[in-house]
Design a protein around this motif. Structure first.
Motif, PDB file in Angstrom:
ATOM      1  N   CYS A 151      11.722   8.584   0.795  1.00  0.00           N
ATOM      2  CA  CYS A 151      11.891   7.389  -0.020  1.00  0.00           C
ATOM      3  C   CYS A 151      11.894   6.221   0.968  1.00  0.00           C
ATOM      4  O   CYS A 151      12.789   6.127   1.818  1.00  0.00           O
ATOM      5  CB  CYS A 151      13.191   7.451  -0.816  1.00  0.00           C
ATOM      6  SG  CYS A 151      13.156   8.722  -2.112  1.00  0.00           S
ATOM      7  N   HIS A 152      10.865   5.390   0.882  1.00  0.00           N
ATOM      8  CA  HIS A 152      10.557   4.474   1.974  1.00  0.00           C
ATOM      9  C   HIS A 152      11.174   3.081   1.854  1.00  0.00           C
ATOM     10  O   HIS A 152      11.091   2.279   2.781  1.00  0.00           O
ATOM     11  CB  HIS A 152       9.037   4.309   2.086  1.00  0.00           C
ATOM     12  CG  HIS A 152       8.399   3.767   0.835  1.00  0.00           C
ATOM     13  ND1 HIS A 152       8.048   4.573  -0.214  1.00  0.00           N
ATOM     14  CD2 HIS A 152       8.065   2.499   0.468  1.00  0.00           C
ATOM     15  CE1 HIS A 152       7.509   3.837  -1.176  1.00  0.00           C
ATOM     16  NE2 HIS A 152       7.521   2.572  -0.791  1.00  0.00           N
ATOM     17  N   ARG A 153      11.804   2.770   0.719  1.00  0.00           N
ATOM     18  CA  ARG A 153      12.266   1.401   0.532  1.00  0.00           C
ATOM     19  C   ARG A 153      13.592   1.362  -0.221  1.00  0.00           C
ATOM     20  O   ARG A 153      13.762   2.047  -1.231  1.00  0.00           O
ATOM     21  CB  ARG A 153      11.206   0.601  -0.244  1.00  0.00           C
ATOM     22  CG  ARG A 153      11.519  -0.867  -0.469  1.00  0.00           C
ATOM     23  CD  ARG A 153      10.304  -1.546  -1.098  1.00  0.00           C
ATOM     24  NE  ARG A 153      10.543  -2.941  -1.393  1.00  0.00           N
ATOM     25  CZ  ARG A 153      10.457  -3.488  -2.603  1.00  0.00           C
ATOM     26  NH1 ARG A 153      10.114  -2.732  -3.635  1.00  0.00           N
ATOM     27  NH2 ARG A 153      10.687  -4.769  -2.788  1.00  0.00           N
ATOM     28  N   LEU A 154      14.526   0.560   0.294  1.00  0.00           N
ATOM     29  CA  LEU A 154      15.790   0.303  -0.394  1.00  0.00           C
ATOM     30  C   LEU A 154      16.016  -1.199  -0.390  1.00  0.00           C
ATOM     31  O   LEU A 154      15.991  -1.841   0.658  1.00  0.00           O
ATOM     32  CB  LEU A 154      16.954   1.001   0.319  1.00  0.00           C
ATOM     33  CG  LEU A 154      18.328   0.767  -0.313  1.00  0.00           C
ATOM     34  CD1 LEU A 154      18.480   1.608  -1.581  1.00  0.00           C
ATOM     35  CD2 LEU A 154      19.460   1.093   0.659  1.00  0.00           C
ATOM     36  N   THR A 155      16.198  -1.774  -1.569  1.00  0.00           N
ATOM     37  CA  THR A 155      16.454  -3.212  -1.653  1.00  0.00           C
ATOM     38  C   THR A 155      17.893  -3.427  -2.092  1.00  0.00           C
ATOM     39  O   THR A 155      18.397  -2.744  -2.977  1.00  0.00           O
ATOM     40  CB  THR A 155      15.506  -3.901  -2.652  1.00  0.00           C
ATOM     41  OG1 THR A 155      15.689  -3.327  -3.955  1.00  0.00           O
ATOM     42  CG2 THR A 155      14.055  -3.702  -2.246  1.00  0.00           C
ATOM     43  N   ASN A 156      18.554  -4.385  -1.451  1.00  0.00           N
ATOM     44  CA  ASN A 156      19.946  -4.664  -1.792  1.00  0.00           C
ATOM     45  C   ASN A 156      20.221  -6.153  -1.933  1.00  0.00           C
ATOM     46  O   ASN A 156      21.346  -6.613  -1.787  1.00  0.00           O
ATOM     47  CB  ASN A 156      20.888  -4.047  -0.746  1.00  0.00           C
ATOM     48  CG  ASN A 156      20.521  -4.439   0.673  1.00  0.00           C
ATOM     49  OD1 ASN A 156      19.797  -5.402   0.908  1.00  0.00           O
ATOM     50  ND2 ASN A 156      21.025  -3.685   1.647  1.00  0.00           N
ATOM     51  N   ALA A 253      24.986   3.175   2.296  1.00  0.00           N
ATOM     52  CA  ALA A 253      24.619   3.270   3.716  1.00  0.00           C
ATOM     53  C   ALA A 253      23.783   2.082   4.169  1.00  0.00           C
ATOM     54  O   ALA A 253      23.585   1.874   5.363  1.00  0.00           O
ATOM     55  CB  ALA A 253      23.870   4.576   3.975  1.00  0.00           C
ATOM     56  N   GLY A 254      23.271   1.286   3.215  1.00  0.00           N
ATOM     57  CA  GLY A 254      22.539   0.078   3.568  1.00  0.00           C
ATOM     58  C   GLY A 254      21.075   0.301   3.891  1.00  0.00           C
ATOM     59  O   GLY A 254      20.555   1.416   3.824  1.00  0.00           O
ATOM     60  N   ALA A 255      20.426  -0.806   4.251  1.00  0.00           N
ATOM     61  CA  ALA A 255      18.993  -0.785   4.542  1.00  0.00           C
ATOM     62  C   ALA A 255      18.717  -1.334   5.930  1.00  0.00           C
ATOM     63  O   ALA A 255      19.504  -2.105   6.488  1.00  0.00           O
ATOM     64  CB  ALA A 255      18.231  -1.601   3.503  1.00  0.00           C
ATOM     65  N   GLN A 256      17.594  -0.934   6.481  1.00  0.00           N
ATOM     66  CA  GLN A 256      17.180  -1.396   7.797  1.00  0.00           C
ATOM     67  C   GLN A 256      16.495  -2.756   7.696  1.00  0.00           C
ATOM     68  O   GLN A 256      16.197  -3.241   6.604  1.00  0.00           O
ATOM     69  CB  GLN A 256      16.218  -0.380   8.419  1.00  0.00           C
ATOM     70  CG  GLN A 256      16.817   1.004   8.621  1.00  0.00           C
ATOM     71  CD  GLN A 256      15.821   2.009   9.159  1.00  0.00           C
ATOM     72  OE1 GLN A 256      14.817   1.640   9.750  1.00  0.00           O
ATOM     73  NE2 GLN A 256      16.092   3.291   8.944  1.00  0.00           N
ATOM     74  N   ALA A 257      16.259  -3.362   8.841  1.00  0.00           N
ATOM     75  CA  ALA A 257      15.520  -4.625   8.873  1.00  0.00           C
ATOM     76  C   ALA A 257      14.078  -4.377   8.411  1.00  0.00           C
ATOM     77  O   ALA A 257      13.577  -3.253   8.534  1.00  0.00           O
ATOM     78  CB  ALA A 257      15.529  -5.192  10.290  1.00  0.00           C
ATOM     79  N   THR A 262       4.781  -3.240   7.460  1.00  0.00           N
ATOM     80  CA  THR A 262       4.730  -3.046   6.012  1.00  0.00           C
ATOM     81  C   THR A 262       5.658  -3.970   5.233  1.00  0.00           C
ATOM     82  O   THR A 262       5.463  -4.190   4.042  1.00  0.00           O
ATOM     83  CB  THR A 262       5.093  -1.596   5.647  1.00  0.00           C
ATOM     84  OG1 THR A 262       6.470  -1.360   6.002  1.00  0.00           O
ATOM     85  CG2 THR A 262       4.208  -0.610   6.394  1.00  0.00           C
ATOM     86  N   GLY A 263       6.669  -4.506   5.902  1.00  0.00           N
ATOM     87  CA  GLY A 263       7.650  -5.341   5.220  1.00  0.00           C
ATOM     88  C   GLY A 263       8.693  -4.546   4.468  1.00  0.00           C
ATOM     89  O   GLY A 263       9.611  -5.109   3.864  1.00  0.00           O
ATOM     90  N   ASN A 264       8.606  -3.217   4.497  1.00  0.00           N
ATOM     91  CA  ASN A 264       9.569  -2.375   3.789  1.00  0.00           C
ATOM     92  C   ASN A 264      10.928  -2.385   4.479  1.00  0.00           C
ATOM     93  O   ASN A 264      11.007  -2.412   5.711  1.00  0.00           O
ATOM     94  CB  ASN A 264       9.068  -0.925   3.725  1.00  0.00           C
ATOM     95  CG  ASN A 264       7.857  -0.767   2.836  1.00  0.00           C
ATOM     96  OD1 ASN A 264       7.723  -1.464   1.829  1.00  0.00           O
ATOM     97  ND2 ASN A 264       6.959   0.138   3.192  1.00  0.00           N
ATOM     98  N   THR A 265      11.982  -2.367   3.683  1.00  0.00           N
ATOM     99  CA  THR A 265      13.334  -2.211   4.214  1.00  0.00           C
ATOM    100  C   THR A 265      13.763  -0.774   3.918  1.00  0.00           C
ATOM    101  O   THR A 265      14.247  -0.475   2.835  1.00  0.00           O
ATOM    102  CB  THR A 265      14.298  -3.212   3.554  1.00  0.00           C
ATOM    103  OG1 THR A 265      14.143  -3.152   2.127  1.00  0.00           O
ATOM    104  CG2 THR A 265      14.000  -4.636   4.013  1.00  0.00           C
ATOM    105  N   ALA A 266      13.565   0.083   4.868  1.00  0.00           N
ATOM    106  CA  ALA A 266      13.861   1.504   4.681  1.00  0.00           C
ATOM    107  C   ALA A 266      15.365   1.733   4.581  1.00  0.00           C
ATOM    108  O   ALA A 266      16.147   0.998   5.190  1.00  0.00           O
ATOM    109  CB  ALA A 266      13.296   2.311   5.845  1.00  0.00           C
ATOM    110  N   PRO A 267      15.788   2.716   3.803  1.00  0.00           N
ATOM    111  CA  PRO A 267      17.224   3.018   3.735  1.00  0.00           C
ATOM    112  C   PRO A 267      17.730   3.547   5.076  1.00  0.00           C
ATOM    113  O   PRO A 267      17.000   4.224   5.799  1.00  0.00           O
ATOM    114  CB  PRO A 267      17.308   4.084   2.644  1.00  0.00           C
ATOM    115  CG  PRO A 267      15.948   4.700   2.589  1.00  0.00           C
ATOM    116  CD  PRO A 267      14.992   3.609   2.938  1.00  0.00           C
ATOM    117  N   ASN A 268      18.972   3.227   5.407  1.00  0.00           N
ATOM    118  CA  ASN A 268      19.576   3.793   6.612  1.00  0.00           C
ATOM    119  C   ASN A 268      19.756   5.301   6.457  1.00  0.00           C
ATOM    120  O   ASN A 268      19.649   6.048   7.429  1.00  0.00           O
ATOM    121  CB  ASN A 268      20.935   3.138   6.884  1.00  0.00           C
ATOM    122  CG  ASN A 268      20.793   1.743   7.463  1.00  0.00           C
ATOM    123  OD1 ASN A 268      19.858   1.463   8.203  1.00  0.00           O
ATOM    124  ND2 ASN A 268      21.711   0.864   7.123  1.00  0.00           N
TER     125      ASN A 268
END
Length: 281
Positions: A151-156, A253-257, A262-268
């Motif tokens: 799962c490549h993207r987490l938005t918060n 767990a939050g998201a990465q920068a 790709t601009g994706n914010t991957a989940p930690n």
């Protein structure tokens, strides 16, 4: 010849000069000593301020980690990954030229189970409201398409979703075909909000240009908190209560920068779908 009086005056002058020199040396030493004291006091003040500023954070750490030893000199670190290691295996890069033929029973109930590294996520599918979407997922899951994919993207911020369904893990992949938008007037979508627990299709629709309709493929998102979104994304499932707990754990767990490419914010958290299955109930 130097007279006795001249000699006396010379000795007195030399004594006076020696006294002046001693006083000068004493003043110089005092300045050095005072400078050192001031420096030490400065360090003490700085340390005191540092202790004051960091103390609340140390206290918070003690409250949150009861019984754990707090090491003030330790550098901050990322929260531990709440998920397990992925199962052995690799994604299948297979694609198809056209949407699969309809094989599901639109009047029946279907459930999709995502066996992830973070726990099982059960999803009740809306076969009658989104038959093309559910049929596609039934087909792809049967082919093992989602197995071992991240799962490549987490938005918060703004919207609160976990996005999955791309075996490439970049947000650019798909099954090679597209499916039509469906169920955009679902009763659950009220006031431009996708409620927590909604599972919907990602697509390439641009609301400004009105381009990109019917562009869904394999990527989908799971809403873990009510999210303000226009009704342009096919809602085709609802996450179970137990599945929501897994989503919340991942979100916590939050998201990465953002990835620079790709601009994706991957989940930690390491969120990998070990196995996806669709079953008729």
């Amino acid at each position: 010849m130097v007279s006795q009086e001249q000699r006396r005056r010379q000795l007195a002058r030399e004594k006076y000069l020696r006294q002046q020199q001693r006083r000068t040396d004493a003043r110089r030493k005092a300045r050095i000593r005072n400078s050192v004291i001031a420096s030490v006091l400065g360090v003490v003040v700085v340390l005191s301020v540092s202790v004051y500023l960091t103390k609340p954070f140390e206290d918070d750490g003690k409250k949150e980690n009861a019984g754990a030893e707090v090491t003030p000199s330790a550098s901050p670190s990322k929260a531990p990954d709440p998920c397990e290691k992925p199962a052995a295996g690799k994604v299948k890069p297979e694609t198809w030229k056209k949407e699969p033929a309809m094989t599901i029973d639109e009047s029946a109930k279907y459930t999709m189970k995502l066996d992830t590294t973070c726990g099982e996520i059960d999803i009740a599918l809306k076969a009658s409201a989104a038959p093309h979407t559910v049929n596609s997922f039934n087909f792809l899951a049967g082919k093992g398409y989602f197995d071992h994919s991240k799962c490549h993207r987490l938005t918060n911020q703004g919207i609160y979703v976990l996005q999955c369904g791309d075996p490439q893990g970049t947000g650019m992949g798909g099954p090679g075909y597209t499916i039509p938008d469906e169920n955009l007037k679902d009763k659950s979508l009220k006031g431009g909000v996708y409620p927590a627990g909604t599972v919907a299709m990602a697509n390439q629709y641009n609301a400004q240009t009105k381009q990109g309709r019917n562009s869904g493929g394999s990527q989908f998102f799971l809403v873990y908190q009510d999210s303000q979104l226009s009704p342009d994304y096919t809602p085709f499932g609802t996450v179970s209560e137990a599945g929501m707990k897994v989503l919340k754990k991942i979100a916590a767990a939050g998201a990465q920068a953002p990835d620079p490419q790709t601009g994706n914010t991957a989940p930690n958290a390491t969120v990998v779908i070990n196995k996806a299955t669709v079953a008729k109930s």
